[in-house]
Each structure stands twice: as C-alpha cells, then as structure tokens.
Enzyme design. Structure first.
Site, PDB file in Angstrom:
ATOM      1  N   TYR A 118      -5.080   4.165   1.286  1.00  0.00           N
ATOM      2  CA  TYR A 118      -6.198   3.296   0.888  1.00  0.00           C
ATOM      3  C   TYR A 118      -6.045   2.740  -0.525  1.00  0.00           C
ATOM      4  O   TYR A 118      -6.990   2.717  -1.299  1.00  0.00           O
ATOM      5  CB  TYR A 118      -7.543   4.026   1.023  1.00  0.00           C
ATOM      6  CG  TYR A 118      -7.698   4.767   2.319  1.00  0.00           C
ATOM      7  CD1 TYR A 118      -7.590   4.109   3.543  1.00  0.00           C
ATOM      8  CD2 TYR A 118      -7.936   6.139   2.333  1.00  0.00           C
ATOM      9  CE1 TYR A 118      -7.720   4.799   4.744  1.00  0.00           C
ATOM     10  CE2 TYR A 118      -8.070   6.834   3.524  1.00  0.00           C
ATOM     11  CZ  TYR A 118      -7.957   6.158   4.720  1.00  0.00           C
ATOM     12  OH  TYR A 118      -8.074   6.841   5.906  1.00  0.00           O
ATOM     13  N   HIS A 119      -4.833   2.242  -0.831  1.00  0.00           N
ATOM     14  CA  HIS A 119      -4.592   1.594  -2.126  1.00  0.00           C
ATOM     15  C   HIS A 119      -3.987   0.203  -1.922  1.00  0.00           C
ATOM     16  O   HIS A 119      -2.951  -0.108  -2.506  1.00  0.00           O
ATOM     17  CB  HIS A 119      -3.647   2.441  -2.978  1.00  0.00           C
ATOM     18  CG  HIS A 119      -4.151   3.807  -3.296  1.00  0.00           C
ATOM     19  ND1 HIS A 119      -3.308   4.866  -3.591  1.00  0.00           N
ATOM     20  CD2 HIS A 119      -5.413   4.297  -3.370  1.00  0.00           C
ATOM     21  CE1 HIS A 119      -4.031   5.951  -3.826  1.00  0.00           C
ATOM     22  NE2 HIS A 119      -5.309   5.631  -3.691  1.00  0.00           N
ATOM     23  N   PRO A 120      -4.598  -0.669  -1.129  1.00  0.00           N
ATOM     24  CA  PRO A 120      -3.986  -1.985  -0.892  1.00  0.00           C
ATOM     25  C   PRO A 120      -4.083  -2.885  -2.120  1.00  0.00           C
ATOM     26  O   PRO A 120      -5.104  -2.925  -2.804  1.00  0.00           O
ATOM     27  CB  PRO A 120      -4.813  -2.544   0.268  1.00  0.00           C
ATOM     28  CG  PRO A 120      -6.161  -1.901   0.111  1.00  0.00           C
ATOM     29  CD  PRO A 120      -5.878  -0.523  -0.398  1.00  0.00           C
ATOM     30  N   ASP A 129       0.856  -1.188   0.000  1.00  0.00           N
ATOM     31  CA  ASP A 129       0.000   0.000   0.000  1.00  0.00           C
ATOM     32  C   ASP A 129       0.887   1.232   0.000  1.00  0.00           C
ATOM     33  O   ASP A 129       2.075   1.169   0.347  1.00  0.00           O
ATOM     34  CB  ASP A 129      -0.933   0.002   1.216  1.00  0.00           C
ATOM     35  CG  ASP A 129      -2.181   0.860   1.004  1.00  0.00           C
ATOM     36  OD1 ASP A 129      -2.195   1.702   0.078  1.00  0.00           O
ATOM     37  OD2 ASP A 129      -3.136   0.705   1.780  1.00  0.00           O
ATOM     38  N   HIS A 130       0.309   2.348  -0.394  1.00  0.00           N
ATOM     39  CA  HIS A 130       1.025   3.619  -0.413  1.00  0.00           C
ATOM     40  C   HIS A 130       0.979   4.231   0.981  1.00  0.00           C
ATOM     41  O   HIS A 130      -0.082   4.695   1.423  1.00  0.00           O
ATOM     42  CB  HIS A 130       0.373   4.585  -1.411  1.00  0.00           C
ATOM     43  CG  HIS A 130       0.507   4.163  -2.838  1.00  0.00           C
ATOM     44  ND1 HIS A 130      -0.549   4.222  -3.736  1.00  0.00           N
ATOM     45  CD2 HIS A 130       1.571   3.695  -3.532  1.00  0.00           C
ATOM     46  CE1 HIS A 130      -0.132   3.811  -4.920  1.00  0.00           C
ATOM     47  NE2 HIS A 130       1.140   3.474  -4.825  1.00  0.00           N
TER      48      HIS A 130
END
Length: 538
Positions: free
Chosen positions: A472-474, A293-294
C-alpha cells in the site's frame, strides 16, 4: 456557481497540509474537497481499529487491480483511504521518511531542489518528535506528533534481538543516519491515538472562515480553456454542480485518483484519450504511467505460546475482554497496537554485492496472520512481511473504457523485472534467517507459510507468484521531472503546459522512497504549498 481562489482536490495526507498552509492567509479563499466522510470514528482514532478499516467501503476505496500477469493473473486489493485524512486515516501509522540516497536520486533524475538536504528541513519543520531523538534529524515544534508505541508486545522485541544473528543491529532511529537494522517502529500517534494529516493539520484550523471543507463530494473533471483551469465539476448526493477557480486548482487525490482526474479532463496521451472518446485538451503521455509500489510477501508461524497478540482461552480474560478498559483508563493493552509494531531494513546478498542501501524492509506483526487468507484465526503466532524497497517494475493507472470517466484500471505490473523477483526471494530467506535465531526458541512453532516444503529459490518464487501483494505505497503516476514522461515540473509542481494546475501528492514521486510513504507525501505537500505562497507573494 461557487467561487474560490484555490480549490484543493483530496483531503488526504497531502491535501490537509496544503489547506492548512494556504488558508493561513485570511485574504485567500480555499475550498477542500473530499469524496469520503469526516472519518470521526473509534475505528480511525484507536490504533487497533485498523482491523475494521481495510475493505470497509465507508473508509476505503477498496480498489482492485487488473489481473497481474506475473502473479498468475491474480487480482490485488488496493486499499486507499476515503475520509478526511485519506490513507493516513487507515494506515499503520509507521513514521518513515526514506533515506538520503532516495532524494538525491530524485535530483539525478532531473528533480533539482529535491535533494535530501533540501527536504530534511521540511520534515523537521512538520515534526513534533516526542521520542527525544537527535535534533540533527528531527523537529520538535511541528504539528505532526511522532511517538513511541504505547504498549509494544514483547514478541516484537524478540524479533529485534533475533536480528543480531542475521547481522542486523538494533536501530532506534530509522530516520537517522542509517536505515539498516531492526527496531520498534515510531508511530504517528498522540497518547495512544492515531495522528493523521486531518488531526494534525486540518482539525485545529477547520473553523477558519476562509476555508470551506466539502465532504462526500466527488470531482468529476476539470473545466479547461487553453492552459487554464476555470473550475471543476463535482457531484454530491447525486447532484452535479460547478465550482469556479480564481487562482489555482491543486490535485491531492493521490496516486490513483490524481491521474484519473487529469485523464477524465482531457490531459493525457492523445491517442488513448481518443479511444475513450475524451477530447484531448493537453497531450501529456506520462499521465497515469510510472506506477510503482512495494511488492510484499509473508512468512507466518504458529505458536502454542500465548505471548503474542491473539484470541485464545489463555488470553480471553487478561487481554481480550479487558482491552477496552485498559485503553480508556491508561492507553495500554491490545487496543494500542498498530499490528506492525516492529520491523526494519536489511541488505540481501544482491544489495551487498552492489554495495547499495538496504533493499528490503520488514514489517513484523506479533500475531498470527492467516495462511489461508482469513481475516481472523484462533490462536497465536507471529509473522514477518518483507517488501522490495526499490522495485524496477512499473505499471500504470488508466481510465476504464466504460464511459464513466471514473473507473480506473490499476496495473502494478508486479514482477515484470527479474531483479524484483530475485530480491524478494532473497528477502524471504533473510526473514526466515531472523526467525530461525535462538531468541525464538521459546515461541517456535510450525511455519504455515510458505511452509517447510518450500525451500528452493524456484519454490519460493512460485509461492510469491501465488501470494505476494502490495504493501500500500503506490507512487509515481504524475511524476515530476523534465523528461518526456514527466507530468509536473520539479520547481513548481505545475502540470506541464498548464498555468494554474498543480499536483501535490505521492503521485509526483519519480521513484519510490525506501519505506512507508505517508510522511514523504506530507513533505511534498508542505513544499508545494510553499511554492504557491512564494509565487503569490513574489
């Protein structure tokens, strides 16, 4: 027992696309299962309604990570959409695909057929670009509307102009030839309303007689015999029942729930399943691994000026109280904001030295974000969020050993790799460099976080350990590839060793794309559905 040809688990960014494409053949019976509701709410359709979605358990799973050992054992909120449209129903609607080297990098990892030249036509097919951008990179006849923001705040434009000082040009198309620079983000909206995978791909066709949509329905596990999925167990309103599958089961549950379902069904690492008292149906050690994730940070500044979005005596009448009327009458005003109105991509000195693509992304919000973690703060200001685009740290999603087969342990393992720490420290410094530009002089106020006392790299890193979170980019927990940790095969998206089980969502990404992941997830679904249909008609 109810029988369908194809059962799709999860009606999020991916599942709605797959349901559309498969049910287009009237000879195919399709069932789409969603744990959440229909998502038909002003909170969802009005862009500014995001404020009421995160942490709202009607629309958000509201997962929480395990303690992050490199972030002082803090727990991190993991917001994921729970409604038709999934996370595309609660996200910030920013339309970013990633860059050429992201997808060409997938090929280098063994994912033949997923190069930039392979996926660009898919993005173009799905897109209905309303901005008039280049036909070389954009499509105009698809279902997914992409537009300019209706009424972008002027402070976002100040941020874009300030980028010149930091060597960042204005970029009017982050999905064009280069990501580098700052600009006002294009968004997945239609006349000031959210465009989700549900509104774009499912809502127009949900009346098809061969399509069954089940909401408020949770998948417990899959029923497996040998290399075949026979069906699955579901629970609705506390009642369990079985669904039977004639053809295939397609998991579109996302990076958290797709591995959860596989593990609960006995597909995963044999030793770990044994410890959970789950019979191993298929030894596949990569399930739940490779979580990426970021990791994200914040610089936030107070301002005495009322030009930004915020509640104060100066804005109460002209902006706050009139916002509903402006929105409903002309789709203008503060209700149109997606909050992260501007942003862009930059190279820190680490990327410059390595001669690589931008390594950080900015999300600029023309409002004051609380340095105390409050949801609401009186007054005005502006904030820059900076994330590491290609992290080297990876974590996992595991089943909790509580007998439920439903609860998960999410461990991002943030900052496990020192390079991620260094990149985010440099990213914060780059964000501060932009905010220090003369363009902000008329708005300038006190930097509340990290604060002027945080100056050295060591102090910035300590601030990040105390405050950094996910953007919120898993992705990655059912990664495609051909190595021993791969879960699905790149040519079919079938789970390795299984005949009729596929995964089509962000969990199959072998590594993160550079930017927001919603559009990329829809692209994966489009390609995956085409694989199913090609095999059916082949």
């Amino acid at each position: 027992m109810t029988t369908f040809d194809y059962i799709i688990v999860g009606a999020g960014s991916a599942g709605c696309v797959v349901a559309n494409r498969l049910s287009a053949d009237p000879q195919i019976s399709v069932c789409l299962i969603e744990a959440g509701g229909n998502g038909k709410s002003p909170w969802v359709s009005i862009p500014a309604g995001i404020f009421g979605l995160y942490g709202n358990k009607k629309y958000d799973y509201s997962f929480v990570s395990v303690p992050q050992k490199n972030l002082h054992n803090r727990l991190v909120d993991v917001n994921r959409g729970k409604a038709l449209g999934g996370s595309s129903a609660i996200n910030s609607m920013v339309y970013i695909r990633g860059n050429r080297n992201d997808y060409d990098g997938w090929v280098a990892l063994g994912c033949d057929g997923w190069s930039y030249n392979d996926v660009l036509p898919v993005f173009k097919k799905m897109e209905a670009n309303q901005v008039g951008q280049s036909a070389e990179y954009h499509g105009f006849d698809g279902e997914l509307k992409v537009s300019r923001q209706q009424d972008a705040n002027a402070v976002g434009k100040v941020f874009v102009a300030a980028g010149q000082v930091a060597g960042l040009p204005e970029n009017t198309d982050f999905n064009g030839p280069s990501q580098l620079g700052l600009g006002i983000y294009n968004v997945k909206q239609d006349r000031g309303q959210r465009v989700s995978s549900y509104t774009a791909f499912l809502q127009p066709i949900e009346s098809r007689s061969n399509l069954t949509i089940m909401t408020h329905t949770e998948v417990v596990d899959l029923k497996i015999a040998g290399d075949t999925v026979l069906g699955l167990s579901i629970e609705c309103a506390g009642v369990q029942q079985q669904l039977h599958c004639n053809k295939e089961v397609i998991l579109c549950g996302g990076t958290i729930l797709s591995p959860r379902i596989l593990l609960a069904s006995g597909i995963g690492d044999r030793d770990e399943l044994q410890q959970l008292d789950i019979e191993c149906k298929h030894h596949l050690p990569g399930v739940g691994e490779n979580l990426q994730d970021h990791i994200d940070s914040m610089v936030t500044v107070r301002s005495s000026q009322s030009k930004s979005i915020g509640v104060s005596f100066k804005t109460l009448i002209p902006h706050v109280l009139t916002a509903p009327f402006k929105y409903w009458l002309s789709r203008k005003g503060w209700w149109t904001t997606n909050y992260v109105e501007a942003g862009g991509f930059a190279k820190t000195k680490l990327a410059v030295a390595a001669d690589t693509d931008p390594d950080v992304q900015f999300h600029f919000t023309p409002l004051y974000r609380s340095h105390r973690g409050k949801r609401f703060e009186w007054g005005h200001g502006y904030s820059v969020f900076t994330c590491v685009l290609r992290p080297l740290s990876a974590g996992s999603v595991k089943l909790a050993n509580d007998g439920s087969k439903r609860n998960v342990l999410i461990d991002f393992n943030f900052f496990a790799h020192e390079k991620d720490q260094q990149t985010l420290v440099e990213g914060v410094k780059k964000a501060r460099e932009i905010l220090a530009a003369p363009e902000f002089d008329h708005l300038r106020g006190e930097e509340m976080a990290p604060g002027k006392e945080v100056e050295t790299d060591a102090q910035i890193l300590e601030y990040l350990r105390q405050t950094a979170t996910t953007v919120y980019h898993p992705v990655g927990t059912c990664k495609m590839g051909t190595d021993t940790q791969a879960v699905v095969h790149p040519a079919t998206l079938k789970v390795t060793g299984m005949d009729n089980l596929r995964v089509m969502d962000a969990s199959i990404m072998p590594c993160l794309t550079s930017g927001n992941t919603s559009a990329s997830t829809m692209m994966i679904a489009e390609r995956g559905a085409a694989m199913v249909l090609a095999e059916r008609h082949g």
